[in-house]
Design a protein around this motif. Structure first.
Motif: not given
Lengths: 116, 409
Positions: B17-18, B102-105, B220-223
Motif C-alpha cells: 500500500g505504501r 509516504v504518509r501523505d501519499d 490514526a497516525d495520519l490524523l
C-alpha cells in the motif's frame, strides 16, 4: 482542466409561481456570476418542458422525426451548465452551489471529448 | 526460520500500500503505479533469495518500482503524454521515501478510494486492493463474491477516478466532517466482516481484521487530532483483544459474558483503553468513541459478573442519542436487561422494527428464556437460527435452543 456537464434534474409539472421562482433565479444568477469570475464558465441554459421535445431517430437506415421526450418520467432534464474545472471535486463544488441555490438535484459527468 | 521468500511475502503485506501510494503520486495513474510495484515484487522474488534482503526493503521496492516505471515510460516515450510523465519522474526534489511524504501519499489514496462519488461497495474493494495489498481473489473470497464481480468493481472505480478526474488529495479541514465518515465506515466494515463473517463456516477471518486494524492505525497516525479516528482504532483494538477467547478450540462461539478474560490480549486491551482515556479527556464524543468506551468498560471487568452495566447503559443512552438506529437500540436493550431486568428490555425489543435481523431474535429468545417463557423462547431461537448466515453462530444458537428445551422437561 476538463469540461463537466452539470445536468439539472427537476420534477415534471407546471412552472412554479413567480414569487417562488424569482428568488431562486436570483440565487442561481449569483452562482453563475461566481463561476464566470472564477474563469470556470463554459455555458449554461434552462430548457422548456419535455412536452416541447422532438425526437429525431435512426430507424432502419432512415431518419424519422417523432413527438416527445426520449424518456417519460417524474423528473426530467430542466437545464444544463458546463463548467471547466481542474478535477471532479472542483466541478462538484460548483454543482453543490447550484443545488443550494435551486433546491434541485444535479448529475455531474465529465466530457469524453469536446469541440469548441 | 524466515526465508527470503517469507520476507518478500511479509514486505508485500506491509509495504504494498505504501509503495502504490508513492507511485500514484509520482505517476498520477493507479494502474501504472500498481503494475510498477508488482513488477518490483516479482524482481524481489528473483533477487532476494540470492542477494539477501536489502536493509530497507520498502525503499528498495519503491526505488525499483520507480525505475520500472521509468523504463516503461521510456519505451512508450513517443507518446506525448507518456513523455511528460517520464519527465515528471525525473523532476528533482521529489522525495521517494521520506516517512512524512509516504504518509501523505497514503492518506491521499485513502480519501481517493473513499470518494463519495464511488459506490460504497467499490470503495471497500478498492481500499483493500490499493491500501491493504489484497488480491482481487482474496477480496472476492472475503466477501463471498465472484472474482469477476470484484475485478469489475475495481476496474470501474479506477476508470471513474481517471475519467472523472477524482483528485488525489486530502480534503480540507472544512470538508473532513463530510468525507471522513465514509473512510471510517469502510475500515469498520472491513473489520466487522473479518470479526463476524456474514456467511461461511468460520466465525472470524483474522486477515481481514488485521488489515482493518492496520488501516485504522495508519489513519490514526495520519490524523492524530481526529477523535473519531482514534475512537475507531480503540474500538477495533478492544474488540480484537477478545478474539482468542471468542471461540473454543473446536470453533464454537463463546458469548462475551462467558469468555475467559485471561485469554484476552492484554497488550491490545491496554492500548485500546489508553486511546479511550485520551478520547474521554478530549470530550468530543462520537459514535465510534462511545462504542470504544463501552468496549473499554467490558475490558475493565475481571469477570463477566463484574461488568459495570450501569456505566454501559449510560454510554448506550448517549450513543442512541447520537445514532438513533434500531441496532443501537437493540444493543442498549441488552444492557438494560442487566440493569432493569429482562421484562423491561423485552418491552423495548418488542417495539423495534428489526424483524429479519437474526440478532434481534436471538436477544428476544434470551430475554424470554430468562422470563421463563420457554415455548416462546424456543420459537424465537428457531427464527434466529433460520436467519443467521454464519455456521458458527447457528451452532451457538442451536445449543441455546437445546438448553432451553432441556430446562423445559
Amino acid at each position: 482542466m476538463a469540461h463537466y456537464l452539470l445536468s439539472v434534474i427537476e420534477p415534471v409539472g407546471p412552472t412554479p409561481p413567480a414569487e417562488f421562482l424569482e428568488p431562486i433565479m436570483a440565487r442561481i444568477g449569483e452562482v453563475n456570476a461566481e463561476i464566470r469570475a472564477a474563469g470556470a464558465w463554459v455555458y449554461a441554459g434552462g430548457l422548456h418542458g419535455g412536452e416541447t421535445a422532438t425526437m429525431v431517430l435512426a430507424r432502419d437506415g432512415d431518419v424519422v422525426t417523432t413527438d416527445g421526450p426520449f424518456a417519460e418520467g417524474k423528473e426530467h432534464l430542466g437545464g444544463i451548465s458546463i463548467v471547466d474545472a481542474p478535477d471532479l471535486d472542483a466541478a462538484l463544488g460548483w454543482a453543490r452551489k447550484l443545488v443550494d441555490a435551486s433546491g434541485l438535484s444535479i448529475e455531474v459527468r465529465p466530457f469524453r471529448y469536446s469541440e469548441t | 526460520m524466515s526465508t527470503p521468500g517469507d520476507a518478500v511475502e511479509r514486505v508485500f503485506r506491509e509495504q504494498y500500500g505504501r509503495a502504490v501510494a508513492v507511485l500514484v503520486r509520482l505517476l498520477g495513474d493507479i494502474d501504472l503505479a500498481e503494475e510498477a510495484v508488482q513488477e518490483a515484487f516479482v524482481t524481489a522474488v528473483d533477487r532476494w533469495p540470492a542477494a539477501g534482503v536489502p536493509p530497507s526493503p520498502a525503499g528498495w521496492i519503491i526505488t525499483t518500482a520507480r525505475n520500472k516505471a521509468i523504463d516503461r515510460l521510456r519505451r512508450e516515450a513517443t507518446r506525448d503524454a507518456r513523455h511528460a510523465q517520464s519527465q515528471l519522474l525525473h523532476a528533482p526534489g521529489r522525495g521517494l521515501e521520506e516517512e512524512d511524504t509516504v504518509r501523505d501519499d497514503q492518506l491521499r489514496l485513502v480519501f481517493t478510494c473513499c470518494h463519495p462519488s464511488l459506490a460504497p461497495t467499490a470503495q471497500v474493494a478498492l481500499a483493500l486492493r490499493l491500501l491493504g495489498g489484497l488480491t482481487t481473489r482474496e477480496i472476492a473470497d472475503a466477501f463471498l463474491l465472484p472474482e469477476a464481480t470484484v475485478a469489475q468493481r475495481i476496474s470501474r472505480a479506477k476508470a471513474k477516478i481517471r475519467q472523472a478526474r477524482i483528485p488525489y488529495r486530502v480534503p480540507a479541514a472544512a470538508e473532513l466532517p463530510e468525507r471522513l465518515p465514509a473512510v471510517l465506515a469502510v475500515v469498520y466494515l472491513v473489520f466487522n466482516e473479518g470479526y463476524a463473517a456474514s456467511s461461511g463456516d468460520t466465525l472470524v477471518r483474522p486477515d481481514l481484521c488485521a488489515d482493518a486494524v492496520r488501516l485504522g492505525r495508519l489513519l490514526a497516525d495520519l490524523l492524530p487530532e481526529q477523535e473519531e479516528v482514534v475512537g475507531l482504532l480503540a474500538l477495533m483494538l478492544l474488540t480484537q483483544a477478545r478474539r482468542p477467547a471468542r471461540t473454543t478450540a473446536d470453533g464454537r462461539l463463546v458469548p462475551l459474558g462467558e469468555q475467559d478474560r485471561a485469554a484476552w490480549d492484554a497488550a491490545l486491551v491496554e492500548e485500546g483503553q489508553a486511546l479511550v482515556r485520551w478520547c474521554l479527556a478530549r470530550d468530543r464524543p462520537g459514535p465510534y468513541q462511545l462504542q470504544a468506551a463501552i468496549a473499554a468498560v467490558h475490558s475493565a471487568a475481571r469477570t463477566g459478573r463484574d461488568t459495570d452495566w450501569a456505566a454501559i447503559l449510560g454510554l448506550y443512552d448517549r450513543l442512541l442519542a447520537l445514532a438513533p438506529t434500531p441496532v443501537v437500540a437493540l444493543n442498549r436493550a441488552v444492557a438494560l436487561a442487566e440493569v432493569a431486568g429482562p421484562a423491561a428490555a423485552l418491552a423495548v425489543v418488542d417495539r423495534l422494527e428489526l424483524l429479519g435481523f437474526h440478532v434481534l431474535h436471538a436477544v428476544r429468545a434470551d430475554l424470554l428464556r430468562r422470563l421463563g417463557r420457554r415455548g416462546e423462547a424456543a420459537q424465537e431461537y428457531e427464527r434466529a437460527i433460520a436467519l443467521a448466515g454464519n455456521a458458527a453462530e447457528r451452532a451457538f444458537l442451536q445449543g441455546r435452543r437445546a438448553e432451553a428445551a432441556a430446562a423445559d422437561e
